[in-house]
Design an enzyme around this catalytic site. Structure first.
Site, PDB file in Angstrom:
ATOM      1  N   SER A 254      -1.916 -95.477  46.886  1.00  0.00           N
ATOM      2  CA  SER A 254      -2.332 -94.814  48.358  1.00  0.00           C
ATOM      3  C   SER A 254      -0.962 -95.064  49.018  1.00  0.00           C
ATOM      4  CB  SER A 254      -3.142 -95.820  48.911  1.00  0.00           C
ATOM      5  OG  SER A 254      -4.645 -95.346  48.432  1.00  0.00           O
TER       6      SER A 254
ATOM      7  N   LYS B  71      -2.332-102.225  56.047  1.00  0.00           N
ATOM      8  CA  LYS B  71      -1.329-101.365  55.209  1.00  0.00           C
ATOM      9  C   LYS B  71      -1.708-100.055  55.464  1.00  0.00           C
ATOM     10  CE  LYS B  71      -0.837 -99.451  51.245  1.00  0.00           C
ATOM     11  NZ  LYS B  71      -1.186 -99.434  49.710  1.00  0.00           N
TER      12      LYS B  71
ATOM     13  N   LYS C 193      -6.976 -89.311  51.948  1.00  0.00           N
ATOM     14  CA  LYS C 193      -7.130 -90.892  51.786  1.00  0.00           C
ATOM     15  C   LYS C 193      -6.891 -91.491  53.195  1.00  0.00           C
ATOM     16  CE  LYS C 193      -7.929 -94.942  50.093  1.00  0.00           C
ATOM     17  NZ  LYS C 193      -6.851 -95.760  48.910  1.00  0.00           N
TER      18      LYS C 193
END
Lengths: 294, 294, 294, 294
Positions: free
Chosen positions: A94, A237, A169
Site C-alpha cells: 500500500s 501512514k 485503497k
C-alpha cells in the site's frame, strides 16, 4: 506450473505466500530477516537468500512491502534489475499512487508488465485467502494475474490503469477512518445523554447509518477494547498517502483532513499499537469524559 | 379497539396515520391544512377540526411535527391541555432532546405518559410501515405503545429514558451526513485519479469501508442524480439539533461540526430541495471540478 | 445632568457604572446580589432595590447582563415595562444578534430608543474606561448615546442598524479564538522542532503574521500561564453565539466551527475558569506533548 | 571585500542580489534563465555561466530557489560539490525543515558552514532590503552571516539550530493563512448581517482581534481586490511544507489542516495567481453569496 517470487514475508506477506504454495505454485520467498524465510521454507516454500535469487527466472513476482520508500528501494532496485523480460510484477504494497505509476513506467521500459494490487482484510483475510484486492494496470495483465490473485483474495477487482489500485485503497482507508470517527463521536454523544448504547447500535446499524464499523467494531469500542485488528500507526501512514494523493490531484477532502489530524494525534500520544477503533479515546479525551488517553 | 389521535398529517404523518387505520385503530387525524385532513378522511380515518377535537378522549396521541418550536407550541399547548389523564403521548417528531425531556416532564405533571419516538426510513418507509423507530421514555410505556409503533415501524427499539429517542436519531443523522460526505470525497478523489468508480464502489462496499450510502446512494451520486430521497434542508435542520445536543452535553464532534458546515453551505447555495447525496457538489466545487454547484 | 440607570453590576458592569458616576452622571445602579449594589453605593452611586426602581425616570438605561436569556427576561421584562417613553436603552450585554433585534423592535413599539453596544477589552478596559464598543442602532440614537459611551469606552464605533453591534462582537470573538488557536498550534509546532520560541515570537510578530495574541499572550502561553484575562467558559458561550448567528445568516465559518469544538473541549475538560490562551493545552494534549490537560 | 555567489535570481533573488552589490559586496550571480543573469550584470553584478563558476572561490554562497526538490538538486549537487572548504552557505529558499537539516549535514561533512535563512516580506521587502529573515544554524555562523543578511533584511533573527529557520517560516505561513481565513469568515458574516464593514474593520483592528491582515488586506478583501501580493499557489506550496513538518513532529494542527484544504481548493479552482486574500472567495462561495469563484 508457474514459478513465482514473493518478496516481503511479513504479517501479511507470509500467509499470502503460504496460500500460493498451497494453491500449487512454486514460490521462492525472500525477506530481509532470515527467520521469516525459514518459516516460509518450513511451510513448503523455497527460501531465497536475496531478492536477486528469488526474482531470477520467476514468471510472476509478488511484492508486499511496508511503505513507498521500501518499494522505491527494492522494486525499482533489485527486483526490476533482475526480473526477466516478460515477467509479471504484482505489487501488493500500500503506497502512494504516484510511486506505483513510476514502478509501472520503469517496468515497461524493461519489458516487464506491472500491476499495483494493494489489499484489505487484515491478517485474518491474508490467512484465509479472503483479501479484497484492488488492481491497477492493463486489463490483459490483470487477466494474466487472476490465478495468482484468486489464490490469495476473495474479492479481486480491476479498477483502472496503473496507480488506480492504490487510489482505491487510499479511498478505502479514508472512508474507514472517517466512519470509525463518526461512530466514536456518536457513541460518546449517546453515552453522555444516558442512552443504552447496545440498543442504539442495533437500531443505527439497521438504517441508512448502517456500516461495517457499527457491525464489527462499535461493540468493542463501547467496551474500550482496542486490541488490533488494524493498528493506528498503519492507518496513520495510510492517511498520509490519502492526503498526499488528494493534494496531487487537487481534490478537497475536508473530512479526510480532519480525521487525519485525529489519527495523527492518537499516534502521537503513543497509541500506535492499538486498534484504529481507539479514535474513541480522542473523542472521549476532548469531551473530558472517561479516562481519555491516560 | 384503542382510540388514537394523530396530529400532523404531512409527508411522513399521513401514511403513518393510514397504516394505523389499516391496522384497525380508530384514528382521529388533524393537520393545519384542511386538504391533508380530507385526504386522511378519504382513506378511512376520522378528520378532526382542531387539535382539541382530535385529542379529546384519545387513549393514545401520536404527533409528527416539523421542528422543535412546533412541538413547543402544539404539544406543550393544545395537546397537553386537552389530553385525558392516563393518556399515552407518542411524539414522532425529530427535535432537540431537551425539548423531549421538557415534554415528558410537563406531561408527567398532568398524569400523561410520554415517549419520544423519532423515526428514520423516509417517505417510503412510512408508506411501507417499515420505519426504524428509536424510543425514549419509561420501559412500561414503551410496552404499552408497542402495538401502535409496530403498526408503523419495522425496527422498534427502546433506547433509554425520555429524550434518548431524539439522541439516537441525532446520532443517526450525524453518521449519515458524515458517511455521505466521506463517500463524496472518495468519489471525487477516485474520478480525479482516473479510476473506474463503478468497480471501485463494488470493492469498497465489500470491505471494512462498506456502508449503506455506498450500497444505496453512491451510484446515483456518481451520476449526479440528486432527486430526494431525504432533502438537504431537513438534514441541515437535523445537524442543527446534533450540534446543539452535543454542545449541551459537552461532547466534541469534530467531524460532525465539519460536515454540518458543508451541509449548511449546500443549503445556503440554494440546494435545500436536493437529496443529501448532493454533498458531492460541494466537494466537486471545492476541487474546481465538474460543474460544481452552478 | 442626565439621569442614568445601570442594570448589572458584575465584573464588567461595576467599573463601567463607577466611571459613569466619575464622569458626572447621576446613576441608579441595580444588581441581583445586594453586595454589588452596596459596593456601587460606596463608590458614590445610588443603589436601587429593583430594576423597576432604577429604571423609573431614567433618561438613559444601560444594561450589562451575562447572556441572551438574561436579556430576554430582564430587558424584555422589567426594563421595557418601566422605562419612560423617549428613554434611550443601551444594552452592553454580549448576546445573539437576533435577540438584540427583538429588543429594538419591542422597545420601538413602546417609544423607547434602543442600541446594542457590546464591549471588548476585559475587566481592565472597563476599569480604565478604555473599552472598545461596537454599536448597532439608529445613527441619531448613537449620537445621543455618545456622551455616555465615551465615559466608558476608548474606541466607540457605530457599525450599522440594530443587532450589528452584536454581529461585530461575534466577529471579534471568532477572530480572537481562531488567532489564539493558530498561535497555539504554531508554538507547539515550534517547540517540537527545537526552536527558540521567544526569538520566533519576535520575528513572527514583526511580519504579516503579526497580531495582538502574539503581542500580548504568546509569551504567557509559552510559559503555560493561563490566569485570566478572559475566561474559557465565556469565550465558549460567545462561540455559541457566533455559530448560531452564522447559521441564521447561512454563512460558512469552517475555521470558526473548528475552533468552537476546541474551545468547547477545553471547557468540557473543566478548564472553564482559565484564560482562553489555554487552547494551547488542547494542542499539546492532541500532540501527546507536555502535561496536556492533566 | 567579501566574495559572494548568489544562485537564483528570480522575483525575490534578483533584488536581494542587487542590494548585496549596492552594499559593496562582490557578487557573482547565476540563474537558469540567462535573461536574469543579464539583468543582474546590468545592475553591476558579475554574471556567471554556471553554478560551478559562481560558487568557485566564493566565501559566502546565497541560494534562493523555488522549492525543496530544487534545493536537493542544486545545493546538494553543484553548490556543495564546488564550494570551497570553510565557505558559508546561506540558503534563503523556503523548504521543508528536514531538507535544510540534510543540507547542513552534507555541508558539514565537506567542511562548509550552512544556515537556513528563509525570508518573509515579499517582493517589496526584497527591493527595500527590509525582509524578515529567520535563521537556523550555529550561532557563530549566524554572526558571520550578519553583514550579508543585514544588507537584505530589516529584521534578522537567529531562532535555533539547523532547520529552525524553516520551521519558523512554516509557522509564519500557518498563522498568515489562518488569519486571512478568519478575517474572510468575519467579513462575509458581517456583510450577511448588514454591518458597515469599514467601521467594523476599524473597531476589530483596535482590539484583541487586531492583526496585520485587518490592517493591510481586509479593505482590499472587502472590495474583492485580489492583486498579489503573495500568490495563492505559493501559499498552497508553503502549507504543504507546514503539514509535512507538523506530521514529522507529531504535532496536531487542526486549524492549519483546515485552512490548507481551503487554500488548496482556491488553487484547484484556478485562482493560483491571485493574492492569498482570495480565500474570501471560498467563504463567499460556500455561503452561496456574491459571485463566489465564478
Amino acid at each position: 506450473m508457474t514459478r513465482l517470487a514473493f518478496i516481503g514475508l511479513g504479517i501479511m506477506g507470509l500467509p499470502m505466500a503460504k496460500n500460493l504454495v498451497a494453491a500449487g505454485f512454486e514460490v521462492a520467498g525472500y525477506n530481509r530477516s532470515r527467520s521469516k524465510v525459514d518459516a516460509f521454507a518450513a511451510a513448503g516454500g523455497r527460501g531465497a537468500d536475496s531478492v536477486r535469487e528469488a526474482v531470477r527466472g520467476a514468471e510472476v513476482i509478488v511484492t508486499m512491502l511496508p511503505d513507498s520508500p521500501d518499494v522505491e528501494e527494492v522494486v525499482l532496485g533489485d527486483v526490476l534489475e533482475n526480473a526477466a523480460e516478460g515477467a509479471l510484477l504484482i505489487d501488493c504494497s500500500s503506497i502512494r499512487p504516484e510511486v506505483s505509476r513510476r514502478v509501472a513506467e520503469e517496468a515497461a521500459a524493461k519489458g516487464i508488465r506491472a500491476l499495483d494490487a494493494p489489499v484489505s482484510g487484515g491478517e485474518q483475510g491474508a490467512i484465509d485467502g479472503a483479501l479484497s484486492i484492488m488492481v491497477g494496470g492493463a486489463a490483459a495483465d490483470f487477466e494474466s494475474a487472476r490465478p495468482v490473485l484468486d489464490a490469495v483474495g476473495g474479492t479481486v477487482v480491476h479498477v483502472g490503469p496503473a496507480g488506480c489500485g492504490q487510489t482505491v485503497k487510499a479511498a478505502n482507508q479514508l472512508i474507514v477512518a472517517g466512519t470509525i470517527e463518526l461512530v466514536a463521536e456518536a457513541l460518546v454523544f449517546l453515552e453522555a445523554h444516558g442512552v443504552d448504547t447496545a440498543a442504539a447500535i442495533t437500531v443505527l446499524a439497521g438504517g441508512l447509518a448502517g456500516n461495517r464499523i457499527l457491525d464489527r467494531k462499535a461493540e468493542a469500542m463501547a467496551k474500550r477494547e482496542f486490541t488490533p485488528g488494524f493498528r493506528v500507526e498503519l492507518h496513520h501512514k495510510d492517511l498520509g498517502i490519502v492526503q498526499s494523493a488528494a493534494r496531487d490531484a487537487g481534490v478537497a477532502i475536508p473530512l479526510g483532513a480532519a480525521v487525519a489530524q485525529l489519527m495523527g494525534a492518537l499516534n502521537a500520544q503513543g497509541h500506535g499499537a492499538l486498534d484504529h477503533g481507539a479514535l474513541l479515546k480522542i473523542v472521549e479525551q476532548l469531551s473530558g469524559r472517561g479516562r481519555g488517553t491516560e
